[in-house]
Enzyme design. Sequence first.
Site, PDB file in Angstrom:
ATOM      1  N   ARG A  95       0.806  -1.242   0.000  1.00 50.38           N
ATOM      2  CA  ARG A  95       0.000   0.000   0.000  1.00 50.38           C
ATOM      3  C   ARG A  95       0.837   1.290   0.000  1.00 50.38           C
ATOM      4  O   ARG A  95       0.442   2.282   0.612  1.00 50.38           O
ATOM      5  CB  ARG A  95      -0.951   0.036   1.204  1.00 50.38           C
ATOM      6  CG  ARG A  95      -2.021  -1.043   1.201  1.00 50.38           C
ATOM      7  CD  ARG A  95      -2.990  -0.922   0.036  1.00 50.38           C
ATOM      8  NE  ARG A  95      -4.103  -1.812   0.245  1.00 50.38           N
ATOM      9  CZ  ARG A  95      -4.112  -3.117  -0.082  1.00 50.38           C
ATOM     10  NH1 ARG A  95      -3.047  -3.665  -0.677  1.00 50.38           N
ATOM     11  NH2 ARG A  95      -5.174  -3.847   0.145  1.00 50.38           N
ATOM     12  N   GLU A 127      -4.608   4.698   5.312  1.00 47.55           N
ATOM     13  CA  GLU A 127      -4.469   4.291   3.913  1.00 47.55           C
ATOM     14  C   GLU A 127      -5.131   5.348   3.021  1.00 47.55           C
ATOM     15  O   GLU A 127      -4.683   5.607   1.912  1.00 47.55           O
ATOM     16  CB  GLU A 127      -5.137   2.922   3.698  1.00 47.55           C
ATOM     17  CG  GLU A 127      -5.007   2.429   2.269  1.00 47.55           C
ATOM     18  CD  GLU A 127      -5.763   1.142   1.993  1.00 47.55           C
ATOM     19  OE1 GLU A 127      -5.601   0.168   2.732  1.00 47.55           O
ATOM     20  OE2 GLU A 127      -6.515   1.138   1.004  1.00 47.55           O
ATOM     21  N   CYS A 164     -10.801   0.270   3.048  1.00 44.13           N
ATOM     22  CA  CYS A 164     -10.160   0.247   4.356  1.00 44.13           C
ATOM     23  C   CYS A 164      -9.574   1.618   4.658  1.00 44.13           C
ATOM     24  O   CYS A 164      -8.941   2.231   3.792  1.00 44.13           O
ATOM     25  CB  CYS A 164      -9.050  -0.810   4.382  1.00 44.13           C
ATOM     26  SG  CYS A 164      -9.726  -2.473   4.504  1.00 44.13           S
TER      27      CYS A 164
HETATM   28  N1  EPU Z   1     -11.254  -8.878  11.591  1.00 43.99           N
HETATM   29  C1  EPU Z   1     -11.870  -8.699  12.806  1.00 43.99           C
HETATM   30  N2  EPU Z   1     -12.815  -7.711  12.929  1.00 43.99           N
HETATM   31  C2  EPU Z   1     -13.143  -6.910  11.897  1.00 43.99           C
HETATM   32  C3  EPU Z   1     -12.512  -7.080  10.659  1.00 43.99           C
HETATM   33  C4  EPU Z   1     -11.553  -8.076  10.520  1.00 43.99           C
HETATM   34  O1  EPU Z   1     -11.597  -9.409  13.773  1.00 43.99           O
HETATM   35  O2  EPU Z   1     -14.003  -6.047  12.092  1.00 43.99           O
HETATM   36  C5  EPU Z   1     -10.278  -9.957  11.441  1.00 43.99           C
HETATM   37  C6  EPU Z   1     -10.787 -10.998  10.453  1.00 43.99           C
HETATM   38  O3  EPU Z   1     -11.588 -11.932  11.059  1.00 43.99           O
HETATM   39  C7  EPU Z   1      -9.496 -11.557   9.905  1.00 43.99           C
HETATM   40  C8  EPU Z   1      -8.514 -10.404   9.989  1.00 43.99           C
HETATM   41  O4  EPU Z   1      -9.102  -9.446  10.864  1.00 43.99           O
HETATM   42  O5  EPU Z   1      -9.033 -12.597  10.727  1.00 43.99           O
HETATM   43  C9  EPU Z   1      -8.223  -9.781   8.640  1.00 43.99           C
HETATM   44  O6  EPU Z   1      -9.425  -9.269   8.083  1.00 43.99           O
HETATM   45  P1  EPU Z   1      -9.800  -9.433   6.549  1.00 43.99           P
HETATM   46  O7  EPU Z   1      -9.620 -10.838   6.123  1.00 43.99           O
HETATM   47  O8  EPU Z   1     -11.121  -8.794   6.358  1.00 43.99           O
HETATM   48  O9  EPU Z   1      -8.689  -8.634   5.756  1.00 43.99           O
HETATM   49  P2  EPU Z   1      -8.091  -7.200   5.979  1.00 43.99           P
HETATM   50  O10 EPU Z   1      -6.649  -7.391   6.296  1.00 43.99           O
HETATM   51  O11 EPU Z   1      -8.899  -6.391   6.946  1.00 43.99           O
HETATM   52  C10 EPU Z   1      -7.245  -6.716   3.565  1.00 43.99           C
HETATM   53  C11 EPU Z   1      -7.160  -5.426   2.790  1.00 43.99           C
HETATM   54  C12 EPU Z   1      -8.444  -5.208   1.999  1.00 43.99           C
HETATM   55  C13 EPU Z   1      -8.694  -6.408   1.079  1.00 43.99           C
HETATM   56  C14 EPU Z   1      -8.776  -7.649   1.958  1.00 43.99           C
HETATM   57  C15 EPU Z   1      -8.954  -8.907   1.119  1.00 43.99           C
HETATM   58  C16 EPU Z   1      -5.806  -3.755   3.905  1.00 43.99           C
HETATM   59  C17 EPU Z   1      -5.797  -2.583   4.833  1.00 43.99           C
HETATM   60  N3  EPU Z   1      -6.987  -4.317   3.697  1.00 43.99           N
HETATM   61  O12 EPU Z   1      -8.256  -6.523   4.544  1.00 43.99           O
HETATM   62  O13 EPU Z   1      -8.227  -4.078   1.178  1.00 43.99           O
HETATM   63  O14 EPU Z   1      -9.905  -6.238   0.390  1.00 43.99           O
HETATM   64  O15 EPU Z   1      -7.546  -7.805   2.710  1.00 43.99           O
HETATM   65  O16 EPU Z   1      -7.834  -9.148   0.337  1.00 43.99           O
HETATM   66  O17 EPU Z   1      -4.764  -4.136   3.373  1.00 43.99           O
HETATM   67  C18 EPU Z   1      -8.435  -1.723   1.066  1.00 43.99           C
HETATM   68  O18 EPU Z   1      -7.194  -1.703   1.039  1.00 43.99           O
HETATM   69  O19 EPU Z   1      -9.123  -0.676   0.959  1.00 43.99           O
HETATM   70  C19 EPU Z   1      -9.085  -2.997   1.246  1.00 43.99           C
HETATM   71  C20 EPU Z   1     -10.395  -3.091   1.420  1.00 43.99           C
END
Ligand code: EPU
Length: 293
Positions: free
Chosen positions: A161, A281, A211
């Site tokens: 990012r 971000e 995000c």
């Molecule tokens: N989780 C929680 N509570 C929440 C949200 C998430 O406990 O409210 C936990 C989930 O259960 C999981 C972990 O956090 O174990 C990671 O969450 P998730 O799988 O939703 O992925 P993320 O890391 O939050 C990233 C990217 C997203 C992308 C997804 C899927 C970033 C900041 N975010 O989300 O990108 O869509 O992976 O690949 O890198 C963006 O950058 O705008 C974005 C949406």
Amino acid sequence: MIEGYPLRDLNTWGVDGHCSAFAAPETAGEASLLLERCVSEKKDFYILGGGSNVLVQDGLLDALVIHTVKMDSLSIEDGGDKVRLQIGAGYSVRKLLAWAVESDWGGLEFLVGIPGTLGGALWGNAGAAGTGFADLIESIDTLEPSGPRTWKNEELCWQYRQCPLNRKVSRMITGATLILKRSQPETIHEKLRLFSDLRKGQPHGAKTAGCVFKNPVGASAGRLIDQAGCKGMRVGGATVSEKHANFIENIGNASAQDIYTLGETCRERVFEQSGTELEYEVQFFGTFKKTRQ
Ligand code: EPU
């Protein structure tokens, strides 16, 4: 150039700011002239693509906003098993993905569900599950203080990012050349399914900017914000999504300040709870001040 232009429909949070000057150039040459004028007149400028990762300040943003939407050229050089695409910065990534899927070119499946333009996606190195543009880019075209420049992939610095260029120096991305490989339709559709599944836990149809924070190394911003008890927290018309804590939803005429104050509150709570400092971000258009809740 248009004086005084509303930005509400040009940012996915639907925040109601407006800029003092607005232009939508069709070519890199036109964009360059606009930038030169800003520099010589010491006027601030912001480059706006799809508006899906930006927080635009309330009221008047005293700056030129350059909207890249009309820089949407696409030229295709079909080499049989691979294709070279020269794409303008304003080209929609959704449209690009749809075209690639239809024509059996692989590599862009990670873009499923990602809004915005190619320029914006490259500037923020958009991606999913560690996959992004890094392996597909042949070169990126920019405008630098010294003029137009083409950066070969080897000269770019791809990090999670982060802009692969020097954000403080490069003024804007005007286009890029991508190489895609021929792929089997089943492989493409399987990857699309996998990447779509990753997004199932995110709010859909809500007014968000994706995000809000980057994931800290080895941790998840969403989980940290959730564990800090911020889900459902509200400031004015903005709320921390119940579905995924790293999303802030505009649920009713939220101001940019509402969104910013909520973001800062999440950051503070996460820091108090875990000692982790979250990094935004989203990009800021204008200036924001912390106000106490
Ligand atoms: N989780 C929680 N509570 C929440 C949200 C998430 O406990 O409210 C936990 C989930 O259960 C999981 C972990 O956090 O174990 C990671 O969450 P998730 O799988 O939703 O992925 P993320 O890391 O939050 C990233 C990217 C997203 C992308 C997804 C899927 C970033 C900041 N975010 O989300 O990108 O869509 O992976 O690949 O890198 C963006 O950058 O705008 C974005 C949406």
